[in-house]
Design an enzyme around this catalytic site. Structure first.
Site, PDB file in Angstrom:
ATOM      1  N   CYS A  23       0.684  -1.113  -0.053  1.00 46.27           N
ATOM      2  CA  CYS A  23      -0.241  -0.043  -0.222  1.00 46.27           C
ATOM      3  C   CYS A  23       1.001   1.032   0.168  1.00 46.27           C
ATOM      4  O   CYS A  23       1.615   1.172  -0.807  1.00 46.27           O
ATOM      5  CB  CYS A  23      -1.086  -0.080   1.060  1.00 46.27           C
ATOM      6  SG  CYS A  23      -2.507   1.016   0.999  1.00 46.27           S
TER       7      CYS A  23
ATOM      8  N   HIS B 235      -3.731  -5.446   0.815  1.00 43.73           N
ATOM      9  CA  HIS B 235      -3.081  -6.061   1.916  1.00 43.73           C
ATOM     10  C   HIS B 235      -3.306  -7.295   2.054  1.00 43.73           C
ATOM     11  O   HIS B 235      -4.286  -8.025   2.898  1.00 43.73           O
ATOM     12  CB  HIS B 235      -3.883  -5.462   3.216  1.00 43.73           C
ATOM     13  CG  HIS B 235      -3.310  -3.606   3.244  1.00 43.73           C
ATOM     14  ND1 HIS B 235      -2.539  -3.145   3.990  1.00 43.73           N
ATOM     15  CD2 HIS B 235      -4.304  -2.502   2.748  1.00 43.73           C
ATOM     16  CE1 HIS B 235      -2.420  -1.852   3.869  1.00 43.73           C
ATOM     17  NE2 HIS B 235      -3.571  -1.534   3.222  1.00 43.73           N
TER      18      HIS B 235
ATOM     19  N   GLU C 236      -1.060  -8.988   3.840  1.00 46.76           N
ATOM     20  CA  GLU C 236      -0.569  -9.361   5.188  1.00 46.76           C
ATOM     21  C   GLU C 236      -1.509  -9.271   6.263  1.00 46.76           C
ATOM     22  O   GLU C 236      -1.381  -9.508   7.504  1.00 46.76           O
ATOM     23  CB  GLU C 236       0.610  -8.116   5.620  1.00 46.76           C
ATOM     24  CG  GLU C 236       0.061  -6.859   6.139  1.00 46.76           C
ATOM     25  CD  GLU C 236      -0.433  -6.055   4.955  1.00 46.76           C
ATOM     26  OE1 GLU C 236      -0.765  -4.888   5.637  1.00 46.76           O
ATOM     27  OE2 GLU C 236      -0.495  -6.468   3.853  1.00 46.76           O
TER      28      GLU C 236
END
Length: 241
Positions: free
Chosen positions: A90, A176, A178
């Site tokens: 990001c 995202h 993660e």
């Protein structure tokens, strides 16, 4: 052999998440550098075997209001010039793109919530192949241009630049992977004002996290394991401009 993975963090809850146990299982020792309050120097970013630059609610172009961004971008550029493994997520991907000379700009719109990607032909043959048809977590309003020499891997209708790779060493993700779906409440609280401003119901994201999170976590593991396979053991061959 123990190796070091450093994560540059901008807000506390946007951390390594699902990536942390994958790194630790491969023998990486993980640590954080909190960019808003700790010096982000070339020396700090050149040392670790792997660098992960995480997300945050500011823009690359906000360096007048947040001067640490200038220091951070310069340090990232030094690492990229050295050809060292770097993952951007990001804001992190936008900083990596900017350090590589690409434009980053506000779009005036947002893409927040779980939705699938469209992989490019190159993306389907890349480490992102496991994401085909799997909704991922989007949380952005800015967009990077694809850096010169890099390959576009994924897109969505509203944000056509979702991921890029520059060789095996550099990966930039607008979305995202993660983020841990079991901790989505931290995101909903931390970004409560942004959700309210955009008219987004946090209940919808909470429900989608429960519905899509487990499958996405499995796909995320495959993506990161494959990417790490390509840089492990890390190489330190300078990138040719």
């Amino acid at each position: 052999m123990t190796r070091d993975a450093l994560a540059v963090r901008h807000v506390h809850f946007e951390d390594l998440g699902l990536l942390a146990p994958l790194l630790e299982a491969r023998g990486y020792r993980t640590s954080y550098l909190d960019a808003p309050v700790e010096p982000v120097t070339p020396e700090a970013l050149l040392g670790p075997d792997l660098l992960v630059v995480l997300g945050g609610p500011v823009g690359v172009y906000d360096d007048e209001a947040y001067p640490f961004l200038r220091e951070e971008k310069a340090a990232i550029q030094a690492r990229l010039d050295a050809g060292l493994p770097t993952l951007g997520v990001c804001l992190g991907a936008q900083l990596v793109a900017a350090a590589l000379g690409a434009d980053v700009e506000a779009t005036g719109r947002t893409e927040i919530g779980y939705a699938p990607l469209s992989l490019t032909a190159e993306g389907r043959g890349s480490v992102l192949a496991a994401l085909d048809g799997v909704p991922v977590l989007h949380w952005h309003g800015d967009q990077f241009a694809v850096p010169e020499g890099a390959t576009l891997l994924a897109e969505t209708p509203g944000f056509p630049h979702q991921a890029f790779a520059l060789g095996p060493q550099v990966l930039g993700l607008q979305f995202h992977l993660e983020a841990d779906h079991t901790r989505i409440e931290q995101w909903l609280v931390g970004h409560a004002h942004e959700l309210a401003s955009a008219g987004i119901d946090p209940g919808r994201i909470r429900a989608d996290a429960a519905a899509h999170g487990p499958k996405l976590a499995a796909a995320t593991a495959r993506v990161f394991e494959q990417w790490l396979d390509g840089i492990d053991p890390p190489t330190r061959t300078p990138r040719v401009p």
